[in-house]
Design a protein around this motif. Structure first.
Motif, mmCIF file in Angstrom:
data_model
loop_
_atom_site.group_PDB
_atom_site.id
_atom_site.type_symbol
_atom_site.label_atom_id
_atom_site.label_comp_id
_atom_site.label_asym_id
_atom_site.label_seq_id
_atom_site.Cartn_x
_atom_site.Cartn_y
_atom_site.Cartn_z
ATOM 1 N N ILE A 80 0.845 -1.188 0.000
ATOM 2 C CA ILE A 80 0.000 0.000 0.000
ATOM 3 C C ILE A 80 0.886 1.247 0.000
ATOM 4 O O ILE A 80 1.826 1.345 0.798
ATOM 5 C CB ILE A 80 -0.946 0.003 1.215
ATOM 6 C CG1 ILE A 80 -1.872 -1.217 1.144
ATOM 7 C CG2 ILE A 80 -1.759 1.281 1.263
ATOM 8 C CD1 ILE A 80 -2.766 -1.351 2.346
ATOM 9 N N ILE A 81 0.586 2.190 -0.868
ATOM 10 C CA ILE A 81 1.366 3.412 -1.019
ATOM 11 C C ILE A 81 0.594 4.579 -0.399
ATOM 12 O O ILE A 81 -0.635 4.562 -0.334
ATOM 13 C CB ILE A 81 1.677 3.670 -2.505
ATOM 14 C CG1 ILE A 81 2.551 2.520 -3.046
ATOM 15 C CG2 ILE A 81 2.389 4.995 -2.718
ATOM 16 C CD1 ILE A 81 2.848 2.624 -4.514
ATOM 17 N N GLY A 82 1.327 5.584 0.037
ATOM 18 C CA GLY A 82 0.765 6.721 0.766
ATOM 19 C C GLY A 82 -0.572 7.260 0.288
ATOM 20 O O GLY A 82 -1.526 7.361 1.072
ATOM 21 N N PRO A 83 -0.714 7.633 -1.003
ATOM 22 C CA PRO A 83 -1.996 8.192 -1.451
ATOM 23 C C PRO A 83 -3.173 7.241 -1.244
ATOM 24 O O PRO A 83 -4.296 7.701 -1.014
ATOM 25 C CB PRO A 83 -1.752 8.453 -2.950
ATOM 26 C CG PRO A 83 -0.287 8.683 -3.051
ATOM 27 C CD PRO A 83 0.321 7.740 -2.048
ATOM 28 N N GLU A 84 -2.936 5.942 -1.326
ATOM 29 C CA GLU A 84 -4.016 4.982 -1.086
ATOM 30 C C GLU A 84 -4.503 5.085 0.363
ATOM 31 O O GLU A 84 -5.707 5.038 0.642
ATOM 32 C CB GLU A 84 -3.539 3.565 -1.381
ATOM 33 C CG GLU A 84 -3.184 3.323 -2.838
ATOM 34 C CD GLU A 84 -2.558 1.962 -3.054
ATOM 35 O OE1 GLU A 84 -3.260 1.054 -3.517
ATOM 36 O OE2 GLU A 84 -1.360 1.793 -2.754
#
Length: 460
Positions: A80-84
């Motif tokens: 999972i990446i920050g914007p998600e």
């Protein structure tokens, strides 16, 4: 039934079946194309069966089913990446407003936001290759050309010599929203004209004049200012794009000349009403300023927000002349309805998207020059496009507009694509360097040789 309606049902049906039987990316592409074209708003849409109104549910279902069936096919990047994370937090702020707001009811936009956040997060699990990202952009460009041609043929409602509403996606068919949508795609058109294969270049070359002309037909001052902001950002980034900066500058110059040739006196009269001094503002611009003041006053009285869709109900308490009017500002509507906490999360989401773009550049530095230059251009185009849209969002209320959050996930698609491509290259490199099976060695030229027991070797 109209031929266009039949064609749509066939294409949508193929995409839905392919999502389940081939790869879930086709479900995402079908969803995005339908969302952008918005068949139910087209003249031929009245011939569609009732179930077609549930396109979001249909494509979300087949995409999820395809994801579960083809889980092993999908590239391995699943972190999972920050914007998600911040997109989920924003959805939490929307639901929190149900309890913190002044009405306590679950409105249409609360449910709508929940649905599209689910689909967007599902897409970030699926579109993890560069080809996926490129196909997504081409679908958006193709849909934009269709909308632009619809404008040219006079569809929709016109008011005061400019397009007002009636053409566009499911929730961006108003003029200023549609212009922001077109403006967002301009940097990608430029990049594909530089890097695409000949078919892509020809497609973009044919599409670009239609999209630019559509922006001019709308005569949106907000879109005009956002394009200027995007152009300045592009010029600022040129020094680091050594191998492409001359081509980019020339392309911008040609685009400027072409755009100027499409404008008329009415367009420039409209742009001439952009003013800094309050006494020079026209009634439309003045009403926006008043709406912004009302939103700030509302936020002062209700710092936790009045609740989703409640600005329209409360604004007349601050200015009776604005009864039922919108804020015409994404950030101020977020502040007024979702509160300080909602605006904070939205700002962090936007910042996180730009930070993710920096990570794309860092990842691309580890790749061969040819691939690195492609990612650098995509990173530049995505950054410029986001600048364009977040600037335009100061003059439209995109707080609950779905495409805004798809756009903010573009850096996620790009980063996952870059990291997957880098991982594949490293895996290939390790494979080449790893010991081969017994009886095989590497020759002096690096090629593999089969070695016989008596010490002689021969090339297979």
């Amino acid at each position: 039934m109209a031929l266009k309606a039949i064609a749509y049902l066939i294409i949508a049906g193929i995409a839905a079946v392919a999502s389940v039987c081939v790869h879930p990316q086709w479900g995402v592409f079908g969803y995005v194309a339908t969302y952008n074209i918005n068949p139910l708003s087209q003249w031929w849409g009245r011939d569609l069966p009732g179930i077609a109104r549930r396109y979001a549910m249909i494509f979300s279902t087949v995409t999820l089913l395809g994801y579960l069936i083809h889980f092993q096919k999908i590239s391995r990047h699943r972190k999972i990446i920050g914007p998600e994370i911040w997109l989920v937090m924003l959805l939490g702020a929307v639901w929190l407003s149900v309890w913190l707001g002044q009405a306590g009811d679950v409105t249409y936009n609360v449910v709508k936001t929940t649905k599209f956040v689910f689909m967007i997060l599902l897409a970030t699990r699926i579109l993890t290759k560069r080809q996926n990202f490129e196909t997504l952009i081409l679908i958006l460009i193709g849909a934009a050309m269709y909308l632009a041609m619809s404008l040219h043929w006079g569809e929709g409602a016109f008011h005061g010599g400019r397009f007002d509403r009636g053409v566009g996606g499911s929730d961006f068919s108003e003029g200023n929203f549609l212009a922001a949508h077109f403006a967002f795609l301009l940097p990608f058109l430029g990049v594909f004209l530089l890097t695409g294969e000949w078919k892509v270049k020809l497609f973009c070359l044919l599409t670009a004049p239609w999209i630019v002309n559509a922006v001019i037909i709308v005569r949106s001052r907000g879109a005009f200012l956002s394009i200027l902001a995007g152009a300045l950002v592009t010029l600022f980034q040129l020094p680091r794009l050594r191998s492409h900066r001359k081509k980019i500058f020339l392309l911008m110059l040609v685009g400027l000349i072409g755009a100027l040739s499409l404008t008329d006196q009415v367009f420039w009269e409209r742009m001439g009403t952009i003013a800094v001094e309050s006494e020079d503002l026209d009634p439309s611009a003045q009403s926006r300023i008043e709406a912004w003041k009302a939103a700030l006053a509302m936020a002062k009285d209700y710092p936790l927000g009045v609740g989703v869709e409640k600005f329209f109900l409360y604004v007349e308490q601050y200015n009776p002349l604005l009864a039922g009017r919108d804020t015409h500002n994404t950030y101020l509507r977020c502040l007024a309805e979702l509160g300080v906490q909602g605006l904070t999360v939205l700002c962090i989401l936007i910042a996180s998207s730009f930070y993710t773009l920096r990570k794309v550049s860092q990842t691309a530095r580890q790749m061969p020059e040819r691939i690195r230059s492609v990612y650098d251009l995509y990173q530049m185009a995505t950054g410029t496009a986001l600048i364009i849209y977040v600037t335009a969002a100061m003059f439209i209320s995109s707080t609950y507009i779905e495409e805004f959050y798809w756009f903010l996930m573009f850096p996620v698609f790009l980063l996952k694509s870059a990291e997957n491509e880098l991982a594949e290259q490293k895996a290939i490199g390790m494979e080449r360097l790893s010991p081969t099976t017994d009886g095989m060695e590497h020759g002096e030229d690096g090629s593999k040789e089969l070695t016989a027991d008596h010490g002689k070797s021969f090339h297979p």
